[in-house]
Design an enzyme around this catalytic site. Sequence first.
Site, short mmCIF file in Angstrom:
data_model
loop_
_atom_site.label_atom_id
_atom_site.label_comp_id
_atom_site.label_asym_id
_atom_site.label_seq_id
_atom_site.Cartn_x
_atom_site.Cartn_y
_atom_site.Cartn_z
N HIS A 1 40.33 37.94 46.62
CA HIS A 1 41.80 37.76 46.20
C HIS A 1 42.14 36.35 46.09
O HIS A 1 43.22 35.82 46.62
CB HIS A 1 42.82 38.59 46.97
N GLU B 1 38.02 42.80 40.72
CA GLU B 1 38.39 44.04 41.52
C GLU B 1 38.85 44.84 40.61
O GLU B 1 39.91 45.62 40.73
CB GLU B 1 39.42 43.71 42.36
#
Lengths: 335, 335
Positions: free
Chosen positions: B222, B283
């Site tokens: 992230h 992701e």
Amino acid sequence: MIIDCHGHYTTAPEALNEYRRLQVSACECGKCEIFPRPVISDDQIRESLETKQLRIQRERGTDLTIFSPRAVGMGHHIGDERTSSEWAIVCNDLIHRACQLYPENFAGVCQLPQSPGVEPARCIPELERCVKELGFIGCNLNPDPTGGYWKDPPLHDKWWYPLYEKMVELDVPAMIHVSGSCNPHFHATGAHYINGDTTAFMQFLTSSLFKDFPTLKFIIPHGGGAVPYHWGRYRGLAQDMGLPPLKELLLQNVFFDTCVYHQPGIDLLLKVIPPENILFASETVGAVRGVDPETGHHFDDTRRYIDAAVLGEADRASIYSGNAYRVYGRLKNRA
Amino acid sequence: MIIDCHGHYTTAPEALNEYRRLQVSACECGKCEIFPRPVISDDQIRESLETKQLRIQRERGTDLTIFSPRAVGMGHHIGDERTSSEWAIVCNDLIHRACQLYPENFAGVCQLPQSPGVEPARCIPELERCVKELGFIGCNLNPDPTGGYWKDPPLHDKWWYPLYEKMVELDVPAMIHVSGSCNPHFHATGAHYINGDTTAFMQFLTSSLFKDFPTLKFIIPHGGGAVPYHWGRYRGLAQDMGLPPLKELLLQNVFFDTCVYHQPGIDLLLKVIPPENILFASETVGAVRGVDPETGHHFDDTRRYIDAAVLGEADRASIYSGNAYRVYGRLKNRA
């Protein structure tokens, strides 16, 4: 006019720390006690501010600091309700005296006497005292009074509602600000602070808090934690949940400060968050005290980043003071 | 060559979820049990991937996904050590089968059988099995197996050292990745994930972990949580602590992925973090599944942001694949 909405009294006279050490060590020995409140002279207050906060205001050309007790010192997880209550009164009274000595330079924001497992409603008397008697214009609200274990209810829980009702009635916003962490996972200023900001934002996003309190206002400090950097993620998460755009959902109620200590971070903040939701701040004297070798200036001299940013003059004026007057409703009456 | 270093098998056949539901509900009733492992056909695996991950790879022009079990599903806080052990084996075996069916498209990364209060050393047999027998190239390491309460020791604690020793011996990196949160404060993908990233970075910064393990490698997903946005803060904190510059202190060992779902975030990441420390990732299929109305493209189509960024071709190639080969030492032998 430049208003710094995020300053803590990190340089308070040593007598305050001595008082707190007594409190803490009594609690550590399992017997929280009430101690005589510290005796601090006006000259000691003047000295602690003249050489630090006031000097820095002058050097950086800022005018007014919205000033509150040291955040890491709040330590709501230490001791019991009475410990936190006494400690909040002592700290808030000191802020009040600083504001009285330098009414042009400081406006007061209070520490709340939060304590693990104790209803936030119990903070109302101290909030009322600070706002009505001491002329304070806001409060700092700790989303995790358990000091890094996050065991009390989240911010959208009804647990908090009586306090929010009082904030709305008094027309005072809260800055969401955790305190120290007793959880070894979380470095206070490097992890717990930033996580607290991010966590609060997501609690707001996933709740109907602002339907229940349309005029409630929160400032998320440290540039909003991770939020602006992940603005696409948050827009996407809200959209996937079938929520309205973030602007509509939150930005009447949630504001970000500019405590981001490098130019690229500030540039990002200004790019993704509407200017009406950004309040100038530096958290000086605070978490980062050194000079950035890449710029030759203090990391926390955030005015330089705002001045250097590509920004219209009207927006810059909003960030420097207009938004503060809008968010802190009591600031204008005070001035 | 474009390698996506962060993909989870979020679309696994329903039989996997049924198995997990049995496990979880047995544990919820206070009696964790061992259940027959789910029976899933190759065709079911093919179907679950062809219409999702593989279609997206083709559409977005990426080549290889470093593929691991669903992160939010790891649920290390649920049940006991045996629950986590069985669940890790089941999930890892399924990843292995996906990699066998599509060896050009997937390289395996394993879930570890972590469990609250259980020494990470107990994960070594499953790590060894995955690397030596199944050809996996890394692992996902949950810095908080207590699911949002952060009760086990931090990442720099000796508690973790036997696992790190094995990682170094096997030449496999770990992606730091929390799982679901059972703490109502933390929304999984909106708060707990990002906080986990920020927390891990600060644990690395304040420890001598990489003195003890100079070749240990971690990927912080992230986009590094809040870290790049607050890069000035972290540089300043390190400097105030008398530590060397972050590049020297951490950047031989710590890498960031590109799961940041808007152009300004990616631009910031590329501006402040050296290109050799950034690994392409999306992701996908993951936390954010919608189309950004501002761009008309999926939020998680991170290739578009990298392609649109101002970046030299050599740096772009490093981010797309060169760095992955460097960080995942076993990737080259596999290819």
